[in-house]
Design an enzyme around this catalytic site. Structure first.
Site, PDB file in Angstrom:
ATOM      1  N   LYS A 150      -7.180  -0.204  11.752  1.00  0.00           N
ATOM      2  CA  LYS A 150      -6.617  -0.714  10.504  1.00  0.00           C
ATOM      3  C   LYS A 150      -5.375   0.090  10.145  1.00  0.00           C
ATOM      4  O   LYS A 150      -4.371  -0.457   9.675  1.00  0.00           O
ATOM      5  CB  LYS A 150      -7.659  -0.641   9.391  1.00  0.00           C
ATOM      6  CG  LYS A 150      -7.224  -1.275   8.069  1.00  0.00           C
ATOM      7  CD  LYS A 150      -6.528  -0.310   7.138  1.00  0.00           C
ATOM      8  CE  LYS A 150      -6.148  -0.972   5.811  1.00  0.00           C
ATOM      9  NZ  LYS A 150      -5.375  -0.088   4.920  1.00  0.00           N
ATOM     10  N   GLU A 169       0.824  -1.211   0.000  1.00  0.00           N
ATOM     11  CA  GLU A 169       0.000   0.000   0.000  1.00  0.00           C
ATOM     12  C   GLU A 169       0.855   1.257   0.000  1.00  0.00           C
ATOM     13  O   GLU A 169       1.705   1.441   0.884  1.00  0.00           O
ATOM     14  CB  GLU A 169      -0.942   0.007   1.209  1.00  0.00           C
ATOM     15  CG  GLU A 169      -1.903   1.179   1.211  1.00  0.00           C
ATOM     16  CD  GLU A 169      -2.908   1.117   2.346  1.00  0.00           C
ATOM     17  OE1 GLU A 169      -3.432   2.188   2.721  1.00  0.00           O
ATOM     18  OE2 GLU A 169      -3.173   0.010   2.859  1.00  0.00           O
ATOM     19  N   ASP A 197       4.012 -13.809  12.099  1.00  0.00           N
ATOM     20  CA  ASP A 197       2.672 -14.177  11.635  1.00  0.00           C
ATOM     21  C   ASP A 197       1.716 -12.998  11.808  1.00  0.00           C
ATOM     22  O   ASP A 197       1.189 -12.762  12.893  1.00  0.00           O
ATOM     23  CB  ASP A 197       2.187 -15.386  12.442  1.00  0.00           C
ATOM     24  CG  ASP A 197       0.856 -15.936  11.953  1.00  0.00           C
ATOM     25  OD1 ASP A 197       0.182 -15.248  11.160  1.00  0.00           O
ATOM     26  OD2 ASP A 197       0.485 -17.041  12.375  1.00  0.00           O
ATOM     27  N   HIS A 249      -2.445  10.742   0.497  1.00  0.00           N
ATOM     28  CA  HIS A 249      -2.494   9.354   0.053  1.00  0.00           C
ATOM     29  C   HIS A 249      -2.479   9.261  -1.472  1.00  0.00           C
ATOM     30  O   HIS A 249      -1.756   8.448  -2.047  1.00  0.00           O
ATOM     31  CB  HIS A 249      -3.754   8.679   0.596  1.00  0.00           C
ATOM     32  CG  HIS A 249      -3.905   7.248   0.156  1.00  0.00           C
ATOM     33  ND1 HIS A 249      -3.155   6.231   0.690  1.00  0.00           N
ATOM     34  CD2 HIS A 249      -4.712   6.691  -0.777  1.00  0.00           C
ATOM     35  CE1 HIS A 249      -3.493   5.092   0.106  1.00  0.00           C
ATOM     36  NE2 HIS A 249      -4.437   5.347  -0.792  1.00  0.00           N
TER      37      HIS A 249
END
Length: 435
Positions: A275, A84, A291, A388
């Site tokens: 998030k 991202e 993980d 962004h």
């Protein structure tokens, strides 16, 4: 025909050929899709192939670094693996900002991990309790071959208790165990211990008339919810030194605190807020061979521990000081697993100067906090899309097939403009028409 038997027994070349014949029959040299990302180093490729099952090619993610993380007085350059755009830039920007304001301060609150033997018991609870009191020392003794090496290093089993869960589910009990696994994440160690406990339980239960035939062991498994494997990261500075775009001082601090209050009050905002934190955390987890699915599960469970899903971070003003902190569970490892198998994992840990598990917990938490600081700062000032989409601009160029010269001209054109896919496409078409 898309159904196939014995796929796992095919060679890699045969697996690829089946995929080509089944899904790309009209494509000439469809095998190139899979061969393109093969590593020319055959020994290294063989190692990658053996990580998982049915491998047909490699899937690459960008490997980046975010410099200038001052953590407890020590400066780190942090490896990050993520697809991202803007995540690495945001973390780097926040790291630089806080480097000049004392940096990040971290504390490992605890490192205990948990696992359970889940079972049902249909008899009298008092008989089960008496049985457990008798066999618990034997369970620990029988697990010694598994725990011996871990104990030599200072870890091992820290507790083993019987837990009554019958209020949640009829006849349901647990053998609940806690562990210290030091620099290993410890999943295999924990699961092996739990299965040993279950086996001893069965063997002894069959000898005891009060227990025999009254129980049913369902499963033995570690938990990825590790609320006692916690790390805390914090930054703080005088309110007057806080600058967020056009917001300065108390205006910046109050608006930032309001944004965090909203994330604690509304589940819709909290989910996206967390998030963003995990954007930073997951990228370091991936780069260091840990993980990320386990970390995600544990972090979101921790965010809901009060019964309502809330922000993992918090901000407040105390006197003339602005505080911003993050607390979350992180069960990480720096030995075992991929740490010695994947060359880039080894490289990542070298860049971090070979941290132990506690140090890695602190580094990861700081990246999550940095990412969150940048995201919230954008939201309360210029908006999330401006920054962004600027970072996403090159992806749009590539999607539209722009040349290097066109990319350069379009980047200059959009320097002071809001970016959207349609506007970039229109500008590119206009540029091409002029040629």
């Amino acid at each position: 025909m898309k159904q196939i038997n014995g796929f796992s027994k095919l060679t890699k070349a045969e697996k690829i050929q089946w995929l080509c014949d089944t899904y790309f029959p009209e494509v000439e040299n469809a095998a190139a899709f899979f061969e393109k990302y093969h590593n020319p180093n055959t020994e290294l490729q063989k190692r990658h192939d053996e990580f998982i099952e049915n491998t047909v090619t490699n899937y690459y993610l960008p490997f980046a670094v975010a410099p200038n993380f001052l953590i407890n007085g020590r400066t780190y350059t942090v490896p990050m693996a993520i697809e991202e755009s803007s995540v690495v830039a945001a973390a780097s920007r926040a790291a630089k900002f806080w480097q000049g304001r004392g940096g990040f301060h971290t504390t490992v609150l605890s490192t205990e991990k948990t696992g359970h033997v889940h079972f049902f018991f249909y008899g009298e609870k008092a008989r089960l309790e008496a049985f457990f009191a008798r066999v618990q020392p034997l369970m620990l003794a029988n697990a010694k071959p598994i725990t011996a090496n871990m104990e030599k290093r200072g870890g091992g089993i820290t507790s083993l208790t019987l837990v009554d869960k019958t209020e949640a589910l009829a006849d349901y009990y647990q053998l609940s165990a806690t562990f210290e696994t030091l620099d290993a994440m410890g999943a295999n160690f924990i699961n092996s211990c739990l299965e040993s406990f279950a086996e001893t339980f069965r063997e002894e239960a069959e000898k005891d008339a009060a227990i025999r035939g009254q129980y049913e062991i369902v499963m033995s498994i570690l938990s990825n919810y590790v609320p006692n494997c916690l790390v805390r990261a914090e930054v703080h500075c005088p309110v007057d030194e806080l600058e967020i775009a056009h917001l300065k001082g108390m205006a910046a601090a109050k608006k930032f605190v309001q944004a965090l209050a909203i994330a604690n009050a509304d589940v819709y905002r909290a989910t996206t807020h967390n998030k963003g934190i995990m954007n930073g955390i997951d990228s370091v987890i991936l780069a260091t061979g840990n993980d990320f699915r386990a970390i995600e599960a544990g972090a979101h469970a921790y965010a809901a521990r009060s019964g309502n899903y809330k922000s993992l971070s918090n901000a407040w003003i105390e006197g003339d000081t602005f505080h911003f902190a993050l607390e979350l569970p992180l069960a990480l490892g720096t030995v075992g697993g991929l740490t010695t198998l994947h060359p880039l994992v080894k490289t990542a840990l070298e860049i971090l100067e070979k941290p132990n598990a506690r140090e890695l917990m602190q580094i990861v938490a700081c990246v999550g906090l940095a990412q969150n600081f940048s995201a919230v700062s954008s939201l309360i000032s210029l908006g999330i899309q401006k920054g962004h989409m600027k970072m996403h601009l090159n992806n749009i160029f590539n999607q539209l097939g722009a040349t290097d010269d066109e990319k350069q001209q379009l980047a200059a054109y959009f320097k002071d403009k809001t970016v959207s896919h349609s506007e970039v496409a229109e500008a590119l078409n206009h540029l091409k028409s002029q040629k």
